[in-house]
Every structure is written in C-alpha cells, then in structure tokens.
Design a protein around this motif. Structure first.
Motif, short mmCIF file in Angstrom:
data_model
loop_
_atom_site.label_atom_id
_atom_site.label_comp_id
_atom_site.label_asym_id
_atom_site.label_seq_id
_atom_site.Cartn_x
_atom_site.Cartn_y
_atom_site.Cartn_z
N CYS A 125 10.70 -56.44 -4.84
CA CYS A 125 10.83 -54.99 -4.68
C CYS A 125 10.45 -54.49 -3.29
O CYS A 125 10.59 -53.30 -3.02
N LEU A 154 14.59 -55.01 -19.15
CA LEU A 154 14.00 -53.68 -19.33
C LEU A 154 13.30 -53.56 -20.68
O LEU A 154 12.18 -53.04 -20.77
N ARG A 185 12.07 -49.08 -12.99
CA ARG A 185 13.31 -49.14 -12.22
C ARG A 185 13.24 -50.17 -11.11
O ARG A 185 14.15 -50.97 -10.91
N SER A 186 12.15 -50.18 -10.36
CA SER A 186 12.09 -51.00 -9.15
C SER A 186 12.09 -52.49 -9.44
O SER A 186 12.70 -53.28 -8.71
N ASP A 189 15.59 -53.75 -10.19
CA ASP A 189 16.63 -53.05 -9.43
C ASP A 189 17.41 -54.03 -8.56
O ASP A 189 17.32 -54.03 -7.34
N LEU A 262 20.16 -47.16 -17.90
CA LEU A 262 19.56 -47.70 -16.68
C LEU A 262 20.14 -49.07 -16.32
O LEU A 262 20.32 -49.40 -15.15
N GLN A 266 23.22 -51.88 -13.02
CA GLN A 266 22.69 -53.18 -12.61
C GLN A 266 23.62 -54.31 -13.08
O GLN A 266 23.88 -55.27 -12.33
#
Length: 283
Positions: A125, A154, A185-186, A189, A262, A266
C-alpha cells in the motif's frame, strides 16, 4: 540461539502482501527452512511506517508487542536463556525503532549463507515515493505479492476486524463504521497498488502469486516462490497447512452488497492486467 550478532543485513526476500492472502502461510513455510532466516516477529512495518502517516499511530506498538512475545518465547523454550539473544532483543526494544539502522540490525543474527525474509502485507500500500525508495534501498531483493480474489479478501478482512471487536453483536452502525475504514480499501487496492510496483519491478524481481494456488496446490505455489528467489526446491510437511485462517462469520446482506461493489473494479483491473487464466487461480 547462542551465536553473537554479526553484521547489519537487509532482507533478500520481501513479501509485500496482500493482507488476508496467505502471507502467514508463506512466512511459516519459508521460515521453517534452514536456509531462510526470519525476524523475531512477523511484519516489521519499516516501509509503511516511513511512508504511510496513519500507520505511525500503531506500528511502534506492534513492534513492542512483537519483541515482548519473542522474549517470552525464548525464556520459555531456551533453558538456560541465551544472553546474546536477549541482548539483541534489548537493543531492538531500546530503539529508536523503525529507522534504517534498526531495520538492518533486525537481520544481523542471520548466518551469512541464509536468506533474510520480511513479510509485511502493508508494504503493498505504500505510495509511489515509498516504492521508489524501496527500489533504491533494496536493489537486489526478490519480491512476492500474493493476489487473492478481491471479494473473498474483503470478506476475510471484514470478518477479522469484526471478530476483534469486544461486542458480542455488532450493530448496523458498527458495520457501517467498519465499511468506512481506510484499510479496507487500501490493503486490497490492486488497481492502484499493482501499477506502482510495476513501475519499478519486472517479473525478474517481482512475483505475483495467485492465492488460489496455495489452496489447490501448495507445493506448486512453493516451487514458484523457490524458483523466483533462487532457493533449492524443498517440500516441507506443513506446506498444505492453513495458517491464521479467519473464523467463519455470517456477514449481513447489506455488508456483502457493499463489499461486492468495492470488489468489482478490482476484479476488472486484475483481469485486464493478468488475464482470465490468472484470475481463475486467485480464488
């Protein structure tokens, strides 16, 4: 345990992530080899402490906890205790922690012929400046980035966060708070993290390992890591063993819907970047 500290070292192999994607498995399997040396605790957080301000709120605590646990294990398992090892832990505790001198000293107890390993999922990250610094600071280190299906990753991360809460039953507001956590999120990601690492490292330095392979064929996953890191092929007994698996927990439909949204961009990015074949191996 009785050997003295030799010289400052840097890691030869770094696993940069992702969180909840088999990094503990890799740490355990490689750490069981005589030709690989692992630090007193997993996740050193050197690069994210330096480049991610929010991490600095808790990384010193993580270091203190890890060193305390390492000392306790040594005193329990080694009789009589090794003064050189305890002095090494003392120096790491007294710091200052998480600077370059401290980081290199962490690896100083490795034998010359051993490969030093750092497994810290938060490294994936770090921002572009952090990846550029990583490339300069570790010009010969081999890197492993484990890629897990975004939605599965997730869900596992949310379950882990929820299970750390002391409340027996989470409210709707609790779930909403979890869904707003930046780390949710990070840490998965790929859409932004992978291009930052691609900008500095090609396949000769950076191995993208599909998480599903660890489940379906851990021996093959290990062989890929061994080949990438120039390690002799071995077949540890524990290669197929799960490490730090998240306990089952039913997630509310609203939470599942939010996580699916989310994950969607990705998943599209991963297919574009790695292809459909790789995508089939990440779940």
């Amino acid at each position: 345990m009785g050997r003295a500290v030799t010289a400052a070292r840097k890691p030869d192999i770094v696993c940069i992530g992702a969180q909840k994607a088999g990094t503990s498995w890799l740490h355990e399997v490689l750490g069981a080899r005589p030709d690989v040396w692992v630090p007193p605790f997993k996740e050193l957080h050197f690069f994210d402490h330096r480049f991610v301000p929010e991490c600095r709120r808790w990384t010193p605590w993580h270091v203190r906890r890890g060193l305390k646990a390492a000392r306790a294990r040594h005193l329990e398992q080694v009789i009589p205790p090794c003064p050189a090892y305890l002095a090494y832990i003392d120096r790491l505790e007294q710091g200052p922690p998480l600077n370059a001198i401290w980081y290199e000293y962490v690896f100083s107890r490795a034998e010359a012929q051993q490969n030093c390993l750092d497994v810290t999922p938060e490294y994936c990250c770090i921002p572009a400046a952090g990846v550029a610094f990583f490339a300069r600071f570790l010009p010969q280190t081999q890197i492993v980035y484990i890629i897990r299906d975004p939605l599965d990753r997730l869900k596992s991360q949310v379950r882990m966060i929820a299970q750390r809460r002391k409340d027996a039953k989470l409210t709707e507001a609790d779930w909403a708070q979890i869904l707003e956590m930046p780390a949710l999120r990070s840490r998965g990601d790929y859409l932004n993290n992978v291009p930052r690492w691609d900008a500095h490292f090609g396949p000769e330095r950076l191995l993208y390992l599909p998480f599903g392979l660890i489940r379906s064929d851990p021996g093959d996953a290990l062989r890929q890591v061994e080949a990438h890191c120039a390690l002799p092929a071995q077949t540890p007994v524990a290669a197929g063993q799960k490490v730090h698996a998240t306990a089952p927990l039913d997630l509310p439909e609203a939470v599942l819907g939010a996580l699916t949204a989310l994950a969607r961009p990705q998943q599209r990015f991963l297919e574009d970047r790695f292809g459909a074949g790789f995508l089939q191996q990440i779940a």
